[in-house]
Enzyme design. Structure first.
Site, PDB file in Angstrom:
ATOM      1  N   ALA A   9      -6.018  -4.978 -10.176  1.00 55.15           N
ATOM      2  CA  ALA A   9      -6.229  -4.192  -8.949  1.00 55.15           C
ATOM      3  C   ALA A   9      -4.892  -3.644  -8.483  1.00 55.15           C
ATOM      4  O   ALA A   9      -3.837  -3.935  -9.058  1.00 55.15           O
ATOM      5  CB  ALA A   9      -6.846  -5.063  -7.855  1.00 55.15           C
ATOM      6  N   ALA A  13      -5.539  -6.335  -2.743  1.00 57.31           N
ATOM      7  CA  ALA A  13      -6.972  -6.257  -3.009  1.00 57.31           C
ATOM      8  C   ALA A  13      -7.639  -7.621  -2.951  1.00 57.31           C
ATOM      9  O   ALA A  13      -8.852  -7.730  -3.098  1.00 57.31           O
ATOM     10  CB  ALA A  13      -7.219  -5.611  -4.375  1.00 57.31           C
ATOM     11  N   GLY A  14      -6.852  -8.670  -2.768  1.00 62.31           N
ATOM     12  CA  GLY A  14      -7.411 -10.010  -2.686  1.00 62.31           C
ATOM     13  C   GLY A  14      -7.481 -10.742  -4.006  1.00 62.31           C
ATOM     14  O   GLY A  14      -8.295 -11.663  -4.178  1.00 62.31           O
ATOM     15  N   ASP A  87      -1.792 -16.176 -12.277  1.00 60.20           N
ATOM     16  CA  ASP A  87      -1.569 -15.168 -11.239  1.00 60.20           C
ATOM     17  C   ASP A  87      -0.345 -14.328 -11.604  1.00 60.20           C
ATOM     18  O   ASP A  87       0.508 -14.758 -12.377  1.00 60.20           O
ATOM     19  CB  ASP A  87      -1.342 -15.858  -9.888  1.00 60.20           C
ATOM     20  CG  ASP A  87      -1.573 -14.916  -8.703  1.00 60.20           C
ATOM     21  OD1 ASP A  87      -2.302 -13.916  -8.873  1.00 60.20           O
ATOM     22  OD2 ASP A  87      -1.027 -15.192  -7.616  1.00 60.20           O
ATOM     23  N   GLU A  88      -0.261 -13.125 -11.037  1.00 58.94           N
ATOM     24  CA  GLU A  88       0.844 -12.198 -11.321  1.00 58.94           C
ATOM     25  C   GLU A  88       0.983 -11.964 -12.821  1.00 58.94           C
ATOM     26  O   GLU A  88       2.089 -11.931 -13.379  1.00 58.94           O
ATOM     27  CB  GLU A  88       2.164 -12.712 -10.729  1.00 58.94           C
ATOM     28  CG  GLU A  88       2.115 -13.071  -9.261  1.00 58.94           C
ATOM     29  CD  GLU A  88       1.784 -11.883  -8.351  1.00 58.94           C
ATOM     30  OE1 GLU A  88       1.840 -10.730  -8.821  1.00 58.94           O
ATOM     31  OE2 GLU A  88       1.461 -12.110  -7.173  1.00 58.94           O
ATOM     32  N   CYS A 147      -7.235   6.778   3.155  1.00 55.26           N
ATOM     33  CA  CYS A 147      -8.238   7.826   3.345  1.00 55.26           C
ATOM     34  C   CYS A 147      -9.653   7.315   3.135  1.00 55.26           C
ATOM     35  O   CYS A 147     -10.623   8.034   3.349  1.00 55.26           O
ATOM     36  CB  CYS A 147      -7.968   9.003   2.408  1.00 55.26           C
ATOM     37  SG  CYS A 147      -8.236   8.612   0.660  1.00 55.26           S
ATOM     38  N   CYS A 181      -4.844   5.918  -3.146  1.00 50.41           N
ATOM     39  CA  CYS A 181      -5.569   6.617  -4.201  1.00 50.41           C
ATOM     40  C   CYS A 181      -4.576   7.492  -4.971  1.00 50.41           C
ATOM     41  O   CYS A 181      -3.441   7.691  -4.527  1.00 50.41           O
ATOM     42  CB  CYS A 181      -6.686   7.480  -3.604  1.00 50.41           C
ATOM     43  SG  CYS A 181      -6.103   8.870  -2.598  1.00 50.41           S
ATOM     44  N   HIS A 184      -3.064  10.576  -2.910  1.00 47.42           N
ATOM     45  CA  HIS A 184      -2.073  10.286  -1.878  1.00 47.42           C
ATOM     46  C   HIS A 184      -0.837   9.609  -2.451  1.00 47.42           C
ATOM     47  O   HIS A 184       0.255   9.731  -1.886  1.00 47.42           O
ATOM     48  CB  HIS A 184      -2.712   9.449  -0.767  1.00 47.42           C
ATOM     49  CG  HIS A 184      -3.608  10.246   0.124  1.00 47.42           C
ATOM     50  ND1 HIS A 184      -4.964  10.095   0.149  1.00 47.42           N
ATOM     51  CD2 HIS A 184      -3.321  11.259   0.985  1.00 47.42           C
ATOM     52  CE1 HIS A 184      -5.496  10.954   1.006  1.00 47.42           C
ATOM     53  NE2 HIS A 184      -4.514  11.679   1.517  1.00 47.42           N
TER      54      HIS A 184
END
Length: 220
Positions: A9, A13-14, A87-88, A147, A181, A184
């Site tokens: 992600a 994003a969790g 993780d990571e 957005c 996104c 942007h």
């Protein structure tokens, strides 16, 4: 058959929250897990996986020199491991990703990797690139841009809120990372380039000149 999973992600994003929840599910069932995180995230000499909602658990640290297959095989001999969480995972080396794949294939232990797909310049991390290439299961964890569209990119901001466009791929410091996104992200990273209605790229200076000419014509 044990599998190698990669959940990826943009920032915030969790990912770590989902990892910790999944690990807790194993714990509730009396199953043994082993957690890893990058040595870049060491806290007072201890590895921790922390989430934005305040949860954290101890984790084993890995750096680019650690042989993950050997480390997991040794731990598994001492006490059977039911699942590995990483993780990571973007900070893994290509060889370490293959070491994890061998754990799944030969030790029959499922591997759950969580990490970023791209850096602040839109380039793949080494670990993420290898995981995208060889993982058995790919999962996208979604978050949103300012957005409201799906955020797929990350921009690194300085203390003044300006986008940082150059620098080391890895920087764990005071910078703030924002998920955006693609549109942007490009506007932040390439502010002097815009696209007109015909799909042609024009410089911001050219656009300003066109606006000035339009204003003059309107006055005429």
């Amino acid at each position: 058959m044990a599998k190698l999973y990669f959940s990826y992600a943009a920032m915030n994003a969790g990912k770590s929250t989902i990892l910790l929840q999944a690990a807790h599910n194993y714990f509730e069932r009396g199953m043994q897990t082993r957690l890893y995180t990058s040595s870049l995230y060491v806290e007072d000499g201890v590895g921790k996986i922390s989430s934005r909602i305040g949860l954290d658990v101890p984790a084993n640290l890995y750096d680019s020199e650690l042989d993950l297959f050997a480390d997991i095989a040794k731990a598994n001999k001492e006490k059977k491991i039911d699942c590995i969480f990483v993780d990571e995972a973007q900070f893994l080396t290509s060889e370490q990703v293959w070491q994890l794949a061998r754990v799944a294939d030969h030790l029959k232990i499922p591997i759950m990797c969580f990490g970023l797909r791209t850096d602040f310049q839109g380039k793949l991390f080494e670990g993420s690139a290898e995981l995208l290439a060889i993982a058995d299961v790919l999962r996208e964890i979604r978050t949103i841009c300012e957005c409201g569209s799906k955020a797929t990119m990350v921009v690194r901001m300085d203390e003044n809120g300006e986008a940082i466009r150059e620098g080391d791929q890895v920087s764990i410091g005071k910078e703030v990372y924002v998920s955006l996104c693609r549109r942007h992200w490009e506007e932040k990273m390439h502010p002097n380039k815009v696209v007109n209605m015909d799909g042609q790229s024009i410089s911001k200076a050219d656009e300003d000149d066109d606006d000035d000419l339009s204003s003059i014509s309107a006055l005429g």
